[in-house]
Each structure stands twice: as structure tokens, then as C-alpha cells.
Design a protein around this motif. Structure first.
Motif, PDB file in Angstrom:
ATOM      1  N   LYS A  13      74.215  58.049  36.739  1.00 36.03           N
ATOM      2  CA  LYS A  13      74.077  56.591  36.625  1.00 36.03           C
ATOM      3  C   LYS A  13      73.066  56.073  37.641  1.00 36.03           C
ATOM      4  N   PRO A  14      72.378  55.009  37.295  1.00 35.45           N
ATOM      5  CA  PRO A  14      71.430  54.404  38.244  1.00 35.45           C
ATOM      6  C   PRO A  14      72.115  54.066  39.567  1.00 35.45           C
ATOM      7  N   SER A  15      71.385  54.240  40.620  1.00 33.83           N
ATOM      8  CA  SER A  15      71.784  54.006  42.011  1.00 33.83           C
ATOM      9  C   SER A  15      72.594  55.158  42.606  1.00 33.83           C
ATOM     10  N   GLN A  16      73.020  56.106  41.778  1.00 34.48           N
ATOM     11  CA  GLN A  16      73.778  57.234  42.305  1.00 34.48           C
ATOM     12  C   GLN A  16      72.851  58.278  42.914  1.00 34.48           C
ATOM     13  N   THR A  17      73.460  59.267  43.541  1.00 37.13           N
ATOM     14  CA  THR A  17      72.723  60.391  44.114  1.00 37.13           C
ATOM     15  C   THR A  17      72.778  61.577  43.172  1.00 37.13           C
ATOM     16  N   LEU A  18      71.603  62.121  42.887  1.00 38.00           N
ATOM     17  CA  LEU A  18      71.499  63.324  42.054  1.00 38.00           C
ATOM     18  C   LEU A  18      71.533  64.553  42.955  1.00 38.00           C
ATOM     19  N   SER A  19      72.385  65.491  42.623  1.00 41.16           N
ATOM     20  CA  SER A  19      72.438  66.754  43.357  1.00 41.16           C
ATOM     21  C   SER A  19      72.256  67.904  42.381  1.00 41.16           C
ATOM     22  N   LEU A  20      71.266  68.728  42.646  1.00 44.08           N
ATOM     23  CA  LEU A  20      70.998  69.897  41.826  1.00 44.08           C
ATOM     24  C   LEU A  20      71.011  71.144  42.701  1.00 44.08           C
ATOM     25  N   THR A  21      71.437  72.231  42.117  1.00 45.30           N
ATOM     26  CA  THR A  21      71.499  73.500  42.829  1.00 45.30           C
ATOM     27  C   THR A  21      70.640  74.539  42.132  1.00 45.30           C
ATOM     28  N   CYS A  22      69.935  75.302  42.917  1.00 50.34           N
ATOM     29  CA  CYS A  22      69.160  76.434  42.418  1.00 50.34           C
ATOM     30  C   CYS A  22      69.808  77.699  42.982  1.00 50.34           C
ATOM     31  N   THR A  23      70.403  78.489  42.106  1.00 51.28           N
ATOM     32  CA  THR A  23      71.026  79.744  42.532  1.00 51.28           C
ATOM     33  C   THR A  23      70.011  80.863  42.372  1.00 51.28           C
ATOM     34  N   VAL A  24      69.776  81.568  43.469  1.00 53.14           N
ATOM     35  CA  VAL A  24      68.770  82.629  43.497  1.00 53.14           C
ATOM     36  C   VAL A  24      69.452  83.986  43.436  1.00 53.14           C
ATOM     37  N   SER A  25      68.982  84.835  42.558  1.00 51.60           N
ATOM     38  CA  SER A  25      69.464  86.209  42.495  1.00 51.60           C
ATOM     39  C   SER A  25      68.275  87.149  42.552  1.00 51.60           C
TER      40      SER A  25
END
Length: 126
Positions: A13-25
Motif C-alpha cells: 500500500k502507498p506510504s508503506q515500507t517495501l522489504s525484499l529479500t535476495c537469497t544467495v546460493s
């Protein structure tokens, strides 16, 4: 073989914080001589370099996004995380994690990166 996998919410939703994860193998984010990078591509537009974190933990940010972006890592999980504050619909994009042996600020050239994740779609909408 190094593999990157992005994960996170598909809808924010607008104004929220986006959190993304990159898992490395296939490689360690601390010992592999690489820059772990976040790049996004909004619909109908070109790719945009967002920032990177080195194997030593140094961070680099796009000047245009620096005030809203944070890149960190969880060495125990071998993951790199992107946080984007106060999102708006203009942050709707496919977000990619990529790894490069050399650092070129703002590079979005595909061949510069040794490995790309498949990308994850993020839509910002109420």
C-alpha cells in the motif's frame, strides 16, 4: 553455480515500507568478491539501478533514491535485503537482485552482472 532468488510481497500500500529479500546460493555474500545489487524496472520504462552492498558490507545508493533506500544483509542466512520507505505507485516495478564482480555506479547493463535473479513483481496500490 551462483543463484539469486528474490522474495517479498507482491502488493504494497502507498506510504508503506517495501522489504525484499535476495537469497544467495552457491556463493557467500561475505567471502565472494561481489557486489550484490538491486535494480528495478517499472512497466514501460528502462531499468533503474537502486543500490548495492559489497562483500565487506559497504553500501552504495542511487542519489535519487538514497533518502528512501536501505540495503542490508543477513550473513547467517546469506541474504541481502532491500527496504524502500514511503512507497508510491511510481515504485511499482519488477525488482531484480544481481551480482557483479566489479562496481560501476548506476550500471544497469545486463552483461556487467554475472548473475541475475528472476525478478519479483511489486505493485503499489491501495
Amino acid at each position: 553455480q551462483v543463484q539469486l532468488q528474490e522474495s517479498g510481497p507482491g502488493l504494497v500500500k502507498p506510504s508503506q515500507t517495501l522489504s525484499l529479500t535476495c537469497t544467495v546460493s552457491g556463493a557467500s555474500i561475505t567471502t565472494s568478491d561481489s557486489y550484490w545489487t538491486w535494480i528495478r524496472q517499472p512497466p514501460g520504462k528502462g531499468p533503474e539501478w537502486m543500490g548495492a552492498i559489497s562483500n565487506r558490507g559497504s553500501t552504495f545508493y542511487s542519489p535519487s533514491l538514497k533518502s528512501r533506500t536501505s540495503i542490508s544483509r543477513d550473513t547467517s542466512k546469506n541474504q541481502v535485503t532491500l527496504q524502500l520507505l514511503s512507497v508510491t505507485p511510481e515504485d511499482t516495478a519488477v525488482y531484480y537482485c544481481a551480482a557483479a564482480k566489479t562496481f560501476i555506479m548506476s550500471s544497469t547493463t545486463k552483461d556487467h552482472y554475472d548473475t541475475w535473479g528472476q525478478g519479483t513483481q511489486v505493485t503499489v496500490s491501495s
